[in-house]
Enzyme design. Structure first.
Site, PDB file in Angstrom:
ATOM      1  CD  GLU A 122      -1.892  -2.362   1.211  1.00 38.91           C
ATOM      2  OE1 GLU A 122      -0.789  -2.713   1.658  1.00 38.91           O
ATOM      3  OE2 GLU A 122      -2.783  -3.180   0.905  1.00 38.91           O
ATOM      4  CG  HIS A 173     -10.784  -7.174   6.980  1.00 37.43           C
ATOM      5  ND1 HIS A 173      -9.986  -7.697   7.956  1.00 37.43           N
ATOM      6  CD2 HIS A 173     -10.213  -7.548   5.814  1.00 37.43           C
ATOM      7  CE1 HIS A 173      -8.982  -8.364   7.409  1.00 37.43           C
ATOM      8  NE2 HIS A 173      -9.098  -8.291   6.106  1.00 37.43           N
TER       9      HIS A 173
HETATM   10  C1  TPP Z   1      -2.166  -4.500   4.146  1.00 40.82           C
HETATM   11  C2  TPP Z   1      -3.164  -5.371   3.466  1.00 40.82           C
HETATM   12  N1  TPP Z   1      -3.378  -5.207   2.145  1.00 40.82           N
HETATM   13  C3  TPP Z   1      -4.264  -5.981   1.494  1.00 40.82           C
HETATM   14  C4  TPP Z   1      -4.956  -6.930   2.157  1.00 40.82           C
HETATM   15  C5  TPP Z   1      -5.979  -7.792   1.423  1.00 40.82           C
HETATM   16  N2  TPP Z   1      -5.463  -9.148   1.316  1.00 40.82           N
HETATM   17  C6  TPP Z   1      -5.828 -10.089   2.178  1.00 40.82           C
HETATM   18  S1  TPP Z   1      -5.056 -11.523   1.910  1.00 40.82           S
HETATM   19  C7  TPP Z   1      -4.224 -10.911   0.585  1.00 40.82           C
HETATM   20  C8  TPP Z   1      -3.296 -11.789  -0.171  1.00 40.82           C
HETATM   21  C9  TPP Z   1      -2.169 -12.260   0.673  1.00 40.82           C
HETATM   22  O1  TPP Z   1      -1.420 -13.178  -0.013  1.00 40.82           O
HETATM   23  P1  TPP Z   1      -0.268 -13.980   0.666  1.00 40.82           P
HETATM   24  O2  TPP Z   1       0.551 -13.104   1.542  1.00 40.82           O
HETATM   25  O3  TPP Z   1       0.461 -14.695  -0.384  1.00 40.82           O
HETATM   26  O4  TPP Z   1      -1.005 -15.003   1.643  1.00 40.82           O
HETATM   27  P2  TPP Z   1      -2.114 -16.095   1.302  1.00 40.82           P
HETATM   28  O5  TPP Z   1      -3.435 -15.398   1.442  1.00 40.82           O
HETATM   29  O6  TPP Z   1      -1.863 -16.603  -0.064  1.00 40.82           O
HETATM   30  O7  TPP Z   1      -1.980 -17.141   2.338  1.00 40.82           O
HETATM   31  C10 TPP Z   1      -4.564  -9.585   0.377  1.00 40.82           C
HETATM   32  C11 TPP Z   1      -4.048  -8.761  -0.694  1.00 40.82           C
HETATM   33  C12 TPP Z   1      -4.722  -7.060   3.545  1.00 40.82           C
HETATM   34  N3  TPP Z   1      -5.386  -7.942   4.295  1.00 40.82           N
HETATM   35  N4  TPP Z   1      -3.813  -6.277   4.166  1.00 40.82           N
END
Ligand code: TPP
Lengths: 332, 329
Positions: free
Chosen positions: B65, B134
């Site tokens: 972000e 959220h």
């Molecule tokens: C700071 C932030 N930005 C965006 C999100 C929305 N978001 C939730 S999970 C996710 C993907 C995360 O991917 P990864 O770190 O690979 O973990 P996974 O969900 O695949 O286990 C996103 C973008 C968030 N929760 N927090």
């Protein structure tokens, strides 16, 4: 950093292998029950299933003690179950009930249970890592042998918090282990699209700590990597970054479609389902008998069922709970 | 008859961005998963844009972000008009330095030499079991930063017209898209004109009491207004639409007429936008008030997970009805 040659790697003994499998089954049965309850409308919650990623926290946790701590993420119920969080309060929490780990206030993305070492569950990508550093620091200040684990996804390695945390952990030689569960996708973004290196473990070089990539679906490899990292941390030698390669079977959030991946890719990954593979291996290697595993599975299914009944029967919290736990003193 | 299209808030924002991109090649889009390869946004706000305008103008980003808003600010200073998606409002906190210390202030600190015509849009809102990280409505944070405009629409047409104005504005704008407002569909004129920032909309005219609301709380207030109508109470309901700068004239004119005001928002009541509005009303209309001004908002608590707690956390139509009855004495 040099990786230990595979032949010299610590191997999990038969007892430990059975323990890893037992934790995996608890995770898998519990996940299955949660998905079923959501489908039946008995639970209303956003659910980030970790089906497919069972090996990682199971093989880590057999190297941990109850007072070692973890910080995990929204996709983290597998990490908690592996660490030993009891299932009854877990179910009560995801059902939003008063007997939940957090009195129903935190919910599935914020389960916390210090007694089993589950200290923080965050819904913010990247935020498990800075806090795990602090827990590791506290362990060090206490003169204890405790270690802290930060679980996170591949996508989280692209946020500032990852980079700041690795640097600080290295500079302060903290007993912390960064366990990246690389399931190839961050929401709908493919690993390569969002990440500048082909291996997240390579990023460890820049922060002066060992970084290893392991097959996160292979209990033996995963165990070896975790064992070494925990030993290092307990010996005061500082942090390790482990990148565990894996795959999530049910998309980002339960119910989303998988349009961002090909059917073939998904099918190939699901063929490597770690549960049946490890089960067959335990039997083939003479580490467990079919009968013993079946008994274990039956017992776990009963435990999960009991926890579900308990959780769904627990009362809802009274409205007064909005005024409690905001501060130590109840809001007037 | 002008042609119309049936849109919800998400589709309306999508259409507005598309129109702006078609008209001005300087309009560019960035954010997590915003390109079509990644699904065109987590709820589809940017769906179709990368296919139509190309991958250079519509870029999916890593989960970063701070880098998203930083790059948007830089591109804005460099002559572009970025539209940045921050998936959920709570994730703006990760980019707060960029938004607060930079986007909001660069024009002033540079003595007007640089400017940041940046639009950020972000989803939020309680009521959907997403709990403590959220669902927050943080508009007061941004309204408290001199140099950034904050809009929080409640209807598809307003989403459309306000998004056009945000993109067109020479300064940073933040659009809050609250979950509960995004379900309703409306026929929106295809050639809808931009809706000016800082202009409220009178949803319902009335003479007994003024209700000021914005975002999801307009929907809740409408339900309350219906109930009150049945009791014979004549409510003037104002949808603020823009939280900063807010439409003092419309609000003050209404309260001058009714002598009573109830202000409602989803965000915490304490230190909320309602306090600013109430203070202004009493400064300007002290003598004209027939009752104390009432403010409704969330209790002093993080957003809870458990259903009954979440329901109690959110202002309900009955709470508004009760507040209105209390000011009617
Ligand atoms: C700071 C932030 N930005 C965006 C999100 C929305 N978001 C939730 S999970 C996710 C993907 C995360 O991917 P990864 O770190 O690979 O973990 P996974 O969900 O695949 O286990 C996103 C973008 C968030 N929760 N927090």
């Amino acid at each position: 950093m040099q990786q230990t040659p595979v032949s010299n790697r610590p191997l999990p003994g038969p007892e430990v292998q059975r323990d890893i499998y037992r934790r995996m089954v608890r995770i898998e049965r519990n996940d299955e029950a949660i998905r079923r309850a959501i489908k039946l409308g008995r639970l209303q919650m956003p659910y980030y299933s970790a089906r497919g990623q069972e090996v990682i926290p199971s093989a880590v946790s057999v190297n941990l003690n109850q007072d070692d701590t973890i910080c995990t993420i929204y996709r983290g119920i597998h990490d908690m179950v592996a660490k030993g969080m009891p299932l009854r309060p877990l179910w009560a929490e995801i059902a939003g009930r008063i007997d939940g780990t957090c009195k129903g206030k935190g919910g599935p993305m914020h389960l916390t249970h210090p007694e089993s070492g589950v200290m923080v569950t965050t819904g913010i990508v990247g935020s498990s890592m800075p806090i795990a550093n602090g827990l590791a620091w506290a362990a060090k200040l206490d003169g204890s042998q405790r270690v802290a684990i930060a679980y996170f996804g591949d996508g989280a390695s692209n946020i500032g918090a990852f980079h700041e945390s690795l640097n600080l952990a290295s500079v302060w030689k903290l007993p912390v282990i960064f366990v990246c569960q690389n399931n190839r996708f961050a929401e709908h973004t493919r690993y390569e699209v969002g990440t500048s290196v082909d291996r997240i473990a390579k990023r460890a070089i820049g922060y002066g700590m060992p970084g290893v990539t392991v097959d996160g679906n292979d209990p033996v490899d995963m165990y070896a990597a975790a064992f070494e990292a925990v030993e290092r941390a307990r010996a005061g030698e500082g942090p390790t970054l482990i990148e565990a390669l894996t795959f999530r079977f049910f998309g980002h959030v339960f119910g989303d479609d998988d349009k961002y991946m090909t059917k073939e890719e998904k099918a190939a990954a699901m063929e490597r389902d770690p549960l049946p593979l490890f089960r067959a291996r335990l039997i083939a290697d003479g580490i467990a008998t079919e009968g013993a595993l079946a008994d274990m599975e039956t017992a776990i299914a009963a435990e999960v069922d009991d926890a579900m009944q308990f959780g769904l029967a627990s009362p809802l919290p009274p409205i007064d709970e909005l005024r409690r736990d905001v501060f130590a003193t109840e809001i007037a | 008859m002008t042609a119309t299209t049936k849109l919800n808030g998400i589709a309306a924002v999508n259409a507005a961005i598309a129109r702006a991109m078609a008209q001005d090649p300087k309009v560019i889009v960035l954010g997590e998963d915003v390109a079509d390869r990644e699904g065109g946004g987590v709820v589809g706000t940017t769906r179709g844009l990368s296919t139509r305008f190309g991958d250079e103008r519509v870029k999916s980003t890593p989960i970063s972000e701070q880098a998203i808003i930083g790059a948007a600010i830089g591109a804005a200073i460099g002559g572009y008009k970025p539209v940045a998606e921050i998936m959920l409002m709570n994730f703006t906190t990760v980019a707060m330095d960029m938004i607060f210390n930079h986007a909001a202030k660069l024009r002033f600190m540079s003595g007007g030499q640089t400017s940041v015509p940046l639009t950020i849009h972000t989803l939020t809102g309680a009521g959907v079991s997403t709990a403590g990280q959220h669902a927050d409505h943080l508009e007061a944070w941004f309204a408290h930063a001199a140099g950034i405009k904050v809009v929080a629409p409640s209807t598809p047409s307003d989403y459309f017209g306000l998004m056009l104005s945000c993109i067109d504005d020479p300064d940073p704008c933040l659009m809050i898209m609250s979950a509960m407002t995004l379900r309703t569909f409306e026929e929106v004129p295809n050639d809808l004109a931009p809706i000016p920032l800082g202009k409220a909309r009178i949803v319902e005219e009335g003479g007994d009491v003024t209700i000021v609301a914005y975002s999801a709380m307009v929907l809740t207030a409408r339900k309350a207004t219906e109930a009150l109508k049945a009791e014979g109470v004549s409510v003037e309901l104002i949808d603020l639409r823009t939280v900063a700068p807010w439409d003092r004239e419309t609000v003050l004119a209404s309260v001058r007429k009714t002598g009573r005001a109830v202000i409602v928002h989803e965000a915490l009541r304490n230190h909320g936008v309602g306090a600013e509005i109430a203070a202004t009303i009493q400064e300007e209309l002290f003598g004209a008030l027939k009752a104390p001004i009432r403010r409704l908002g969330a209790p002093y608590s993080p957003v809870p997970f458990s259903k009954p707690l979440e329901a109690a956390y959110l202002v309900q139509p009955d709470d508004i009805v009760a507040a209105v009855r209390s000011v009617l004495g």
